[in-house]
Design a protein around this motif. Structure first.
Motif, PDB file in Angstrom:
ATOM      1  N   SER A 197       0.839  -1.200   0.000  1.00  0.00           N
ATOM      2  CA  SER A 197       0.000   0.000   0.000  1.00  0.00           C
ATOM      3  C   SER A 197       0.870   1.245   0.000  1.00  0.00           C
ATOM      4  O   SER A 197       1.879   1.322   0.697  1.00  0.00           O
ATOM      5  N   GLY A 198       0.449   2.232  -0.784  1.00  0.00           N
ATOM      6  CA  GLY A 198       1.177   3.489  -0.836  1.00  0.00           C
ATOM      7  C   GLY A 198       0.851   4.424   0.305  1.00  0.00           C
ATOM      8  O   GLY A 198       1.509   5.447   0.482  1.00  0.00           O
ATOM      9  N   ASP A 199      -0.162   4.100   1.086  1.00  0.00           N
ATOM     10  CA  ASP A 199      -0.585   4.961   2.182  1.00  0.00           C
ATOM     11  C   ASP A 199      -0.599   4.192   3.486  1.00  0.00           C
ATOM     12  O   ASP A 199      -0.954   3.006   3.532  1.00  0.00           O
ATOM     13  N   GLY A 200      -0.220   4.867   4.550  1.00  0.00           N
ATOM     14  CA  GLY A 200      -0.282   4.292   5.888  1.00  0.00           C
ATOM     15  C   GLY A 200      -1.240   5.105   6.737  1.00  0.00           C
ATOM     16  O   GLY A 200      -2.118   5.795   6.200  1.00  0.00           O
ATOM     17  N   PRO A 201      -1.098   5.044   8.054  1.00  0.00           N
ATOM     18  CA  PRO A 201      -1.950   5.884   8.918  1.00  0.00           C
ATOM     19  C   PRO A 201      -1.740   7.362   8.605  1.00  0.00           C
ATOM     20  O   PRO A 201      -0.646   7.807   8.291  1.00  0.00           O
ATOM     21  N   GLY A 202      -2.821   8.139   8.686  1.00  0.00           N
ATOM     22  CA  GLY A 202      -2.691   9.567   8.431  1.00  0.00           C
ATOM     23  C   GLY A 202      -2.855   9.908   6.966  1.00  0.00           C
ATOM     24  O   GLY A 202      -3.295   9.095   6.161  1.00  0.00           O
ATOM     25  N   PHE A 203      -2.467  11.138   6.613  1.00  0.00           N
ATOM     26  CA  PHE A 203      -2.680  11.609   5.242  1.00  0.00           C
ATOM     27  C   PHE A 203      -1.629  11.040   4.291  1.00  0.00           C
ATOM     28  O   PHE A 203      -0.544  10.644   4.704  1.00  0.00           O
ATOM     29  N   SER A 204      -1.967  11.026   3.012  1.00  0.00           N
ATOM     30  CA  SER A 204      -1.071  10.478   2.001  1.00  0.00           C
ATOM     31  C   SER A 204       0.032  11.467   1.663  1.00  0.00           C
ATOM     32  O   SER A 204      -0.190  12.672   1.585  1.00  0.00           O
ATOM     33  N   LEU A 205       1.236  10.927   1.444  1.00  0.00           N
ATOM     34  CA  LEU A 205       2.372  11.758   1.048  1.00  0.00           C
ATOM     35  C   LEU A 205       2.730  11.568  -0.422  1.00  0.00           C
ATOM     36  O   LEU A 205       3.715  12.139  -0.891  1.00  0.00           O
ATOM     37  N   ARG A 206       1.946  10.758  -1.148  1.00  0.00           N
ATOM     38  CA  ARG A 206       2.289  10.535  -2.554  1.00  0.00           C
ATOM     39  C   ARG A 206       2.155  11.804  -3.386  1.00  0.00           C
ATOM     40  O   ARG A 206       2.882  12.012  -4.345  1.00  0.00           O
ATOM     41  N   GLY A 207       1.213  12.672  -3.007  1.00  0.00           N
ATOM     42  CA  GLY A 207       1.091  13.943  -3.703  1.00  0.00           C
ATOM     43  C   GLY A 207       2.306  14.826  -3.489  1.00  0.00           C
ATOM     44  O   GLY A 207       2.736  15.547  -4.389  1.00  0.00           O
ATOM     45  N   ILE A 208       2.871  14.777  -2.289  1.00  0.00           N
ATOM     46  CA  ILE A 208       4.097  15.525  -2.001  1.00  0.00           C
ATOM     47  C   ILE A 208       5.260  14.938  -2.803  1.00  0.00           C
ATOM     48  O   ILE A 208       6.117  15.663  -3.311  1.00  0.00           O
ATOM     49  N   LEU A 209       5.292  13.626  -2.950  1.00  0.00           N
ATOM     50  CA  LEU A 209       6.365  12.974  -3.692  1.00  0.00           C
ATOM     51  C   LEU A 209       6.392  13.431  -5.149  1.00  0.00           C
ATOM     52  O   LEU A 209       7.443  13.785  -5.677  1.00  0.00           O
ATOM     53  N   ARG A 210       5.223  13.447  -5.790  1.00  0.00           N
ATOM     54  CA  ARG A 210       5.177  13.671  -7.235  1.00  0.00           C
ATOM     55  C   ARG A 210       4.713  15.068  -7.636  1.00  0.00           C
ATOM     56  O   ARG A 210       5.092  15.564  -8.685  1.00  0.00           O
ATOM     57  N   GLY A 211       3.835  15.689  -6.832  1.00  0.00           N
ATOM     58  CA  GLY A 211       3.208  16.898  -7.329  1.00  0.00           C
ATOM     59  C   GLY A 211       2.374  16.561  -8.555  1.00  0.00           C
ATOM     60  O   GLY A 211       1.836  15.465  -8.681  1.00  0.00           O
ATOM     61  N   ARG A 212       2.289  17.504  -9.484  1.00  0.00           N
ATOM     62  CA  ARG A 212       1.492  17.250 -10.688  1.00  0.00           C
ATOM     63  C   ARG A 212       2.201  16.292 -11.627  1.00  0.00           C
ATOM     64  O   ARG A 212       1.583  15.439 -12.259  1.00  0.00           O
ATOM     65  N   ALA A 213       3.514  16.455 -11.758  1.00  0.00           N
ATOM     66  CA  ALA A 213       4.200  15.722 -12.819  1.00  0.00           C
ATOM     67  C   ALA A 213       5.581  15.233 -12.417  1.00  0.00           C
ATOM     68  O   ALA A 213       6.378  14.899 -13.271  1.00  0.00           O
ATOM     69  N   GLY A 214       5.868  15.163 -11.130  1.00  0.00           N
ATOM     70  CA  GLY A 214       7.178  14.701 -10.701  1.00  0.00           C
ATOM     71  C   GLY A 214       8.160  15.838 -10.548  1.00  0.00           C
ATOM     72  O   GLY A 214       8.069  16.860 -11.235  1.00  0.00           O
ATOM     73  N   ALA A 215       9.112  15.661  -9.640  1.00  0.00           N
ATOM     74  CA  ALA A 215      10.059  16.729  -9.314  1.00  0.00           C
ATOM     75  C   ALA A 215      11.355  16.633 -10.100  1.00  0.00           C
ATOM     76  O   ALA A 215      12.230  17.471  -9.942  1.00  0.00           O
ATOM     77  N   ASN A 216      11.514  15.586 -10.931  1.00  0.00           N
ATOM     78  CA  ASN A 216      12.717  15.445 -11.756  1.00  0.00           C
ATOM     79  C   ASN A 216      14.003  15.598 -10.952  1.00  0.00           C
ATOM     80  O   ASN A 216      14.936  16.286 -11.361  1.00  0.00           O
ATOM     81  N   GLY A 217      14.055  14.944  -9.794  1.00  0.00           N
ATOM     82  CA  GLY A 217      15.249  14.991  -8.960  1.00  0.00           C
ATOM     83  C   GLY A 217      15.299  16.166  -8.011  1.00  0.00           C
ATOM     84  O   GLY A 217      16.281  16.316  -7.280  1.00  0.00           O
ATOM     85  N   GLY A 218      14.261  16.985  -7.976  1.00  0.00           N
ATOM     86  CA  GLY A 218      14.288  18.192  -7.160  1.00  0.00           C
ATOM     87  C   GLY A 218      13.892  18.012  -5.718  1.00  0.00           C
ATOM     88  O   GLY A 218      13.886  18.982  -4.950  1.00  0.00           O
ATOM     89  N   ASN A 219      13.534  16.798  -5.316  1.00  0.00           N
ATOM     90  CA  ASN A 219      13.130  16.615  -3.911  1.00  0.00           C
ATOM     91  C   ASN A 219      13.758  15.382  -3.277  1.00  0.00           C
ATOM     92  O   ASN A 219      13.187  14.794  -2.360  1.00  0.00           O
TER      93      ASN A 219
END
Length: 542
Positions: A197-219
């Motif tokens: 599962s991509g999500d655990g307890p609490g809010f999801s962080l997958r949106g922070i990981l990718r944003g709209r289109a990925g950070a291209n190494g920026g995070n």
């Protein structure tokens, strides 16, 4: 200023002398990338100050922590092919080439997911997954791309999305080395029960990981990732070998036939609108595994450009107007009964919108070749002309009606450039890729050719791109624009800076996230968003 001798030795102590280099030949190889002339006005950009090949997540952590201490910029690279992946915004920047992290760590047949390292390609994962009856999806950029890059770091939309969803939506947990050097495990990663599962307890962080289109190494750097897999209904389950006739070029090898439990057709409609309406109905009813409106790329690659050009001059060219009204549709099923039901339902939709099967587009040999390309990304033919290309726009993420409005505006905007003869869009061909199963609409793009060595052609290409990027220009209504999968450098194109204010200052939120993750500003932001814009710096200084 580049690295000092002491800084180089400190990095060498982490990875060992065999896995770090400042060899000028190797450094220069990272800046000879297509698109450089358009972006930077030169065939090259600044080479990295050093290239490192870390062999473990522990080494990556040590490198990143040292970069924080010394103020050195870093960016990870995994099978990069474009300047966004290799460009560094500072001379004091290093590339972490992740070639040594190349293992498929697990394929979980029951829970249908795989855990991979950064250098695992789509082809490697598909071949391994196919052996146990699973499928990972077709990437738009080809099967040599990194699975993790597609899933976690970059925008990736593909024609198999109606079946496999997009790579970015298939992340089921990851091991993430943050720009501080700390590790963040998303979802159930490294917990009892597996990476399911991509999500655990609490809010999801997958949106922070990718944003709209990925950070291209920026995070930061993703060192492991679990991706969802889907059923592959064929026996034998693995990718079948390609065959060729005696005397044919190696590149002529193709699939002998479409596998069992799959069927494929190309349907042609009286109008583009009818084609898109039918595609939407088939996609939203979840009848097919591939629906690719106007995406007809196929053909047989000859041994070289001369041979390919000769064949193209001899052969009959497909009618671009017919292509614009045609859609490949592939279905699959776990049984003959399911396959028959899906076929009957697809044909009902095609009949409703007055579609038909053109014999020229449904030749069995061509369909087998089209199947291997559109399912696996293998076997595409083409001519590499002298010059370069850009994906002019990949906005218009929206409904069928939005796409139909976008198309004529794109044609009209390009008309003066075509008439001047400086840049060219072959046949003005535009294909569409479904967002999910068309429930979120689709996205389209047109490949545009220009000559980077001709000053007028280069200037025209830049002029056209400025028109595409203009938030007050003709494309504003189609949404937050980007040059094909976010292949852009923010400091040059200013996409977020120009478009963010229109979208509730989305750019400011991106900056807040980026600066929270990277307080010392050492993760290269060039393909993502800067800590602050130049205009902000000037305002602060004043």
């Amino acid at each position: 200023m580049k690295l000092t001798a002491d800084e180089y030795r400190a990095l060498e102590d982490i990875v060992g002398p065999d896995y770090i280099t400042q060899d000028p030949v190797i450094m220069e190889s990272y800046n000879q990338v297509w698109g450089n002339k358009l972006a930077f006005g030169d065939k090259r950009h600044n080479p990295p100050a050093a290239v490192l090949l870390p062999g473990s997540v522990e080494e990556i952590q040590k490198i990143v922590k040292f970069c924080n201490k010394a103020g050195i910029l870093f960016k990870a690279s995994a099978r990069a092919f474009e300047y966004v992946a290799t460009y560094l915004s500072s001379e004091r920047g290093i590339l972490l080439e992740l070639k040594r992290l190349n293992r498929i760590l697990e394929i979980d047949e029951k829970n249908m997911h795989a855990v991979v390292e950064p250098y695992v390609t789509v082809y490697q994962l598909q071949d391994a997954a196919g052996r146990v009856g699973l499928y990972t999806g077709k990437p738009g950029v080809g099967y040599s791309a990194s699975v993790i890059s597609l899933a976690c770091c970059h925008q990736e939309m593909t024609i198999s999305q109606i079946y496999t969803s997009g790579y970015g939506r298939n992340v089921l947990g990851c091991e993430w080395v943050l720009p501080t050097g700390d590790i963040l495990n998303l979802g159930t990663a490294n917990r009892n029960g597996g990476w399911f599962s991509g999500d655990g307890p609490g809010f999801s962080l997958r949106g922070i990981l990718r944003g709209r289109a990925g950070a291209n190494g920026g995070n930061g750097i993703i060192t492991k990732c679990s991706v969802k897999l889907y059923p592959w209904y064929s026996d034998p389950p693995t990718m079948q070998p390609l065959e060729r006739q005696p005397g044919e070029a190696l590149s002529a090898a193709q699939l002998a036939r479409i596998p069992d439990n799959y069927k494929a057709w190309v349907f042609t409609f009286p109008t583009t609108e009818q084609m898109l309406k039918a595609s939407t109905e088939i996609g939203q009813a979840e009848l097919a595994c591939i629906v690719a409106p106007a995406y007809m790329a196929t053909g047989f690659q000859e041994e070289g450009n001369d041979e390919m050009w000769a064949k193209m001059k001899e052969g009959k060219m497909e009618d671009p107007n017919k292509i614009a009204r045609s859609v490949p549709v592939f279905i699959n099923g776990h049984s003959a009964r399911e396959l028959a039901y899906r076929e009957k339902a697809v044909m009902a939709v095609v009949k409703k919108w007055e579609g038909y099967m053109d014999p020229d587009l449904n030749n069995p040999k061509i369909m087998a070749q089209r199947f291997q390309y559109q399912m696996w990304s293998t076997g595409i033919g083409g001519l590499r002309a002298t010059g370069d290309f850009m994906v002019s726009i990949q906005g218009a993420d929206g409904s069928t009606e939005m796409q139909l409005k976008f198309r004529p505006i794109e044609v009209e905007a390009f008309k003066p450039f075509r008439e001047r003869g400086y840049i060219v869009q072959p046949n003005m061909g535009m294909s569409y890729r479904p967002m999910e199963h068309f429930s979120l609409g689709s996205s389209g793009g047109i490949a545009t050719g220009y000559d980077p060595w001709d000053s007028e052609s280069l200037a025209a290409a830049r002029e056209y791109m400025n028109l595409v990027y203009d938030p007050n220009g003709p494309f504003r209504r189609f949404g937050y624009t980007n040059r094909g999968a976010m292949m852009q450098v923010e400091a040059i194109e200013h996409i977020h800076e120009r478009w963010g204010p229109i979208y509730d200052h989305a750019d400011k939120w991106l900056q807040k996230v980026r600066n929270m993750l990277d307080p010392n500003r050492v993760a290269d932001w060039s393909g993502y968003i800067p800590p602050e814009y130049e205009s902000q710096k000037k305002k602060s200084a004043a």
